[in-house]
Structure formats: C-alpha cells, structure tokens
Design an enzyme around this catalytic site. Structure first.
Site, PDB file in Angstrom:
ATOM      1  N   GLU A  79      14.220  -2.864  -2.304  1.00 21.78           N
ATOM      2  CA  GLU A  79      13.118  -2.116  -2.778  1.00 21.78           C
ATOM      3  C   GLU A  79      11.818  -2.352  -2.221  1.00 21.78           C
ATOM      4  O   GLU A  79      11.549  -3.562  -2.221  1.00 21.78           O
ATOM      5  CB  GLU A  79      13.096  -2.438  -4.107  1.00 21.78           C
ATOM      6  CG  GLU A  79      12.071  -1.595  -5.095  1.00 21.78           C
ATOM      7  CD  GLU A  79      12.080  -1.796  -6.489  1.00 21.78           C
ATOM      8  OE1 GLU A  79      12.491  -0.940  -7.129  1.00 21.78           O
ATOM      9  OE2 GLU A  79      11.662  -2.608  -6.710  1.00 21.78           O
TER      10      GLU A  79
ATOM     11  N   LYS B 144       8.041  -7.796  10.493  1.00 27.20           N
ATOM     12  CA  LYS B 144       7.921  -6.485  10.801  1.00 27.20           C
ATOM     13  C   LYS B 144       6.726  -5.845  10.189  1.00 27.20           C
ATOM     14  O   LYS B 144       5.854  -5.062  10.740  1.00 27.20           O
ATOM     15  CB  LYS B 144       9.132  -5.644  10.540  1.00 27.20           C
ATOM     16  CG  LYS B 144      10.240  -6.093  11.718  1.00 27.20           C
ATOM     17  CD  LYS B 144      11.587  -5.193  11.415  1.00 27.20           C
ATOM     18  CE  LYS B 144      12.691  -5.868  12.372  1.00 27.20           C
ATOM     19  NZ  LYS B 144      13.930  -4.811  12.314  1.00 27.20           N
TER      20      LYS B 144
ATOM     21  N   ASN C 201      -1.585  -3.451  -8.781  1.00 27.99           N
ATOM     22  CA  ASN C 201      -0.950  -4.865  -8.812  1.00 27.99           C
ATOM     23  C   ASN C 201      -1.342  -5.618  -9.724  1.00 27.99           C
ATOM     24  O   ASN C 201      -0.706  -6.152 -10.598  1.00 27.99           O
ATOM     25  CB  ASN C 201      -0.965  -5.336  -7.602  1.00 27.99           C
ATOM     26  CG  ASN C 201       0.237  -6.567  -7.294  1.00 27.99           C
ATOM     27  OD1 ASN C 201       1.390  -6.379  -7.358  1.00 27.99           O
ATOM     28  ND2 ASN C 201      -0.620  -7.645  -7.055  1.00 27.99           N
TER      29      ASN C 201
END
Length: 226
Positions: free
Chosen positions: A139, A22, A148
């Site tokens: 989460e 999705k 990141n």
C-alpha cells in the site's frame, strides 16, 4: 501448522528496501534537474507479526488468503508539500513499469466522514527471490504533511478510544481536519511564490540560480565577427 514468519516477511522486507531507494530516487532526479519535487520525503515499514495477527483476527482473514486480503503488510507513505503534488505523484506511479497498480482510493477528493484525507494506491510489485519471482501487494499512501499530521493524531487517539470516539472528540477532529485542509488550500494559492522562495533559498546566499548563470554565459559569449 505454525507459519514461518521470517520466511513469509522476507519478500516484503526486500520490497520495502528496494522501493524506498526507487521512490527517493525520484525525488533526487527532480532536485538534480532544479525542478520542484512533488515528493517531500518517503517513509516505509513492514507490519510486525503482532500487528498482522491482530488485524487478521479483527478482519477475520483466513491464513490461505492472507497475502491477497491484507494489502498493507508492506506500506509506504509519500509526503507532499501541496495537494497538487499528490496527483503528480499518482501520475508518476502510473507511468512506472516496475510495478502494477491494482487499486486506488482517493480520500483527498472523497474525504472520509471522519475528516481523513489521503490518496491510497495498492500496487503489485515483483520481488526477485533466489527461488524465483514473488509478487507481493503493498500500500502506498500519498498525502500532504498537513494531512499526515492529522492522520497521525487520529491514529493515536484510536488506541485510547478503541475507534469509538466520544462525540465531542469526533467533532473536534472533524473541525481540525477541515482546518488542516484549509491550510493546504491556502498554500496552494501561493504555491508559485513558495516554490520560487524555496529555490532561491536552496542555492544559498551569494550563489546564482541556473537561469542567471545561463544569462551570464549568453551575455559574455563572443559575438560573431569579434
């Protein structure tokens, strides 16, 4: 009584499989509409049994509240190019009807003392099992690629120092976090130029952009009375 870990983790594994499709589908929709996509890429994982047991012991989480107190058994990371994209993704997740947002933590604006930046969302997601619906918590971390990189390095150093960084390493990490965020800010300043260049590059040399094709169609269309 020993926990059946395969049975326990099955809905989490199914949720990860479904949500990866999705979330990546959202990126594809932006690409197909020739629009800038706020999602660069998506990664996901289900915690290993060893990781769950270790965190359960460290956080003193009882077995009967494991599903509610450990909210990151299923975890997702959505990488963005720009800081502004993070909040676009947050808005997109808020609009979805296939999940419910139960908690948010904005560490982009409210940076942690360590220098850590990311946007955390806890979602409740219904998984359709053969014996009925199972709602699980997961989460979602939304961050730029620069954020990141820093977080990955900091996480690795945690294993070496057990979370107790020497003062010099702690200061270096904080300076690195600020430098990382400065890079994000600079990229945001020239965001429009970057997006235009990326769009030109994505169509390849010698191929016309959709706007150019539309102009040609308009210019070459028969005029009234001809």
């Amino acid at each position: 009584m020993a926990r059946d870990w395969d049975k326990f983790l099955m809905p989490y594994e199914q949720a990860v499989a479904e949500l990866k499709i999705k979330l990546r589908g959202m990126r594809k929709q932006f690409q197909q509409s020739n629009a800038h996509t706020p999602i660069e890429f998506v990664t996901a994982r289900v915690k290993t049994v060893d990781s769950i047991v270790e965190k359960q012991a460290r956080r003193h989480i009882k077995d009967d509240v494991l599903e509610t107190d450990m909210q990151d058994i299923a975890g997702f990371r959505i990488m963005c190019q720009f800081v502004e994209d993070i909040y676009t993704v947050v808005d997109l997740l808020h609009k979805r009807t296939d999940m419910t947002i139960v908690e948010e933590r904005d560490y982009v604006t409210n940076v942690k003392p360590s220098g850590y930046r990311s946007y955390h969302i806890i979602i409740e997601y219904p998984v359709q099992m053969v014996d009925g619906e199972k709602k699980i918590l997961a989460e979602v971390q939304i961050r730029t690629m620069s954020m990141n990189f820093w977080a990955t390095i900091e996480h690795s150093l945690n294993y070496k120092y057990g979370g107790e960084f020497p003062d010099d390493i702690k200061e270096r990490l904080k300076r690195a976090a600020e430098a990382s965020f400065l890079l994000d800010k600079e990229m945001s300043e020239i965001r429009e130029e970057i997006q235009e260049a990326q769009q030109l590059f994505s169509y390849g040399k010698g191929q016309e952009l959709p706007s150019a094709r539309n102009d040609n169609l308009t210019n070459n269309s028969p005029h009234e009375g001809e």
